[in-house]
Scaffold this active site. Sequence first.
Site, short mmCIF file in Angstrom:
data_model
loop_
_atom_site.label_atom_id
_atom_site.label_comp_id
_atom_site.label_asym_id
_atom_site.label_seq_id
_atom_site.Cartn_x
_atom_site.Cartn_y
_atom_site.Cartn_z
N GLU A 177 29.57 42.02 35.92
CA GLU A 177 30.74 42.02 36.81
C GLU A 177 31.72 43.13 36.44
OE1 GLU A 177 33.02 38.37 36.83
OE2 GLU A 177 34.34 39.10 38.41
N LYS A 219 27.80 41.31 40.21
CA LYS A 219 28.98 40.65 40.80
C LYS A 219 30.08 41.69 40.97
CE LYS A 219 32.22 36.84 40.08
NZ LYS A 219 32.30 35.42 39.73
P1 13P Z 1 37.56 35.07 42.08
O1 13P Z 1 36.54 34.75 43.15
O2 13P Z 1 38.74 34.16 42.10
O3 13P Z 1 37.89 36.52 42.03
O4 13P Z 1 36.87 34.74 40.70
C1 13P Z 1 35.56 35.15 40.53
C2 13P Z 1 35.31 35.35 39.11
O5 13P Z 1 34.51 34.69 38.52
C3 13P Z 1 36.02 36.43 38.41
O6 13P Z 1 35.38 36.70 37.21
#
Ligand code: 13P
Length: 340
Positions: A177, A219
Site C-alpha cells: 500500500e 492497495k
Molecule cells: P481508508 O479506506 O479509510 O483509507 O483506510 C484504508 C486503509 O486500510 C488504509 O491503510
Amino acid sequence: MTDLAELNRVATAMVAPGRGVLAADESAPTIMKRFEAIGVENTEDNRRDYRELLFRSKGMANVSGVILFDETIRQNAKDGTPLVKIIEAAGSFPGIKVDKGAKPLPFSPGEVVTEGLDGLRERLAEYRALGARFCKWRAVIEIGDGIPSSNCIRANAHALARYAALCQDQDLVPIVEPEVLMDGAHDIDRCYEVTEYALKTLYQELYLARVKLEATVLKPNMVVAGKRCEEQASVEEVAEKTLRVLKECVPAAVPGVAFLSGGQSDLDATARLNAMNKIGGVPWKLTFSYSRALQAAPQKAWAGKADNAAAAQAAFAHRAAMNGLASIGKWSSELEKQAA
Ligand code: 13P
C-alpha cells in the site's frame, strides 16, 4: 518452502468478483478518534463488540478478507469464539496490519517513512500461526510544496519490498500500500504524477527484492484532486486517470488492485470503483479495501449501543453490497436508493 500456488490462490480469492477487503485494522489512536466521533468510550470490550458486530454481519458475503490490528487477531467474541474463527466461518481470510506506523524521515521535512522491519520475520510467523493469511503495510506519501522527495519515495518503496518478500517467505500474501494522500490543494494531474512515481519505484523495488507479483495485492489511492483543490474531478475523470496510471505502472502478473478510500465519501468511493470496472479492459481485478468508506455508516448507526447492533449490521451490509456491485461494474445510484 513458500507455496507460491497457494499464495496465488489466496491473493486471487481476495479480489474475487463481487468481493473485496474490509480494513478493520485501525490502530489504537485511530479507533479512539472514530469512537470519539460517535461518543463511544474506547475500551477493549467496546472495540471487540464493534468488530464482532461487523464480522457477524451478512455484509461479510461481500468481504473476501479482513485486515485486523494486533489486538483484534488475539481477541475472542463475547461467547468465547476467536474473532478469527468468525471471519473464517464467513468464508473470508483473516489478515493483519504489520507495519509500525509512519515516522519522520530524517532530513526530509514534512515527510514520513513507514517502520517495522526489525523483528518482522518472527512477528509474521506468529500471525500466520494465529490464522492470518495475508498482511498489510502502508506507506504514506504527502503532496506539498517540494514534496514528495525522491528520498521519501525510494525509502518507502524499499521498505514495502522488504516487507513483501518477508511475507511471502513466511507464507503470507502481502498487500502493498503506497498511499498518496488526498490532503492538500494539488490538482488531479499532480496526484497522477506522484502516484506514477510511487508505483514505478515500488515495482522496481519489488523486482529487486524478488517478490513474486502473482502472490501480491496492490492497495493504491485513486487518482483524485486534493481535498482543498477548488477543481474537483468528475467520477469519469477519476476512473480514467486512475486506470491510465495503473496501466502505465502495474504488471499484469498482479492478480488484483484493492483501493483504499482515503477520505473520499462513501458514495464517491463506490461510484469511482464502479466507473473503473465499467470501463474495464485491464489485466487485474479492481476492488475495494476500504476502512472509512465501509465503516462510517455502521459506526454512526451503532453509536456504542447494543440495541443498535442490528441497524449497524444492516448499514454495513448495505455498503458492502454496493461495493460488491461496484467491483463488477454493476452498481448504479438507482440501486443505491432502492436498497437504502
Ligand atoms: P481508508 O479506506 O479509510 O483509507 O483506510 C484504508 C486503509 O486500510 C488504509 O491503510
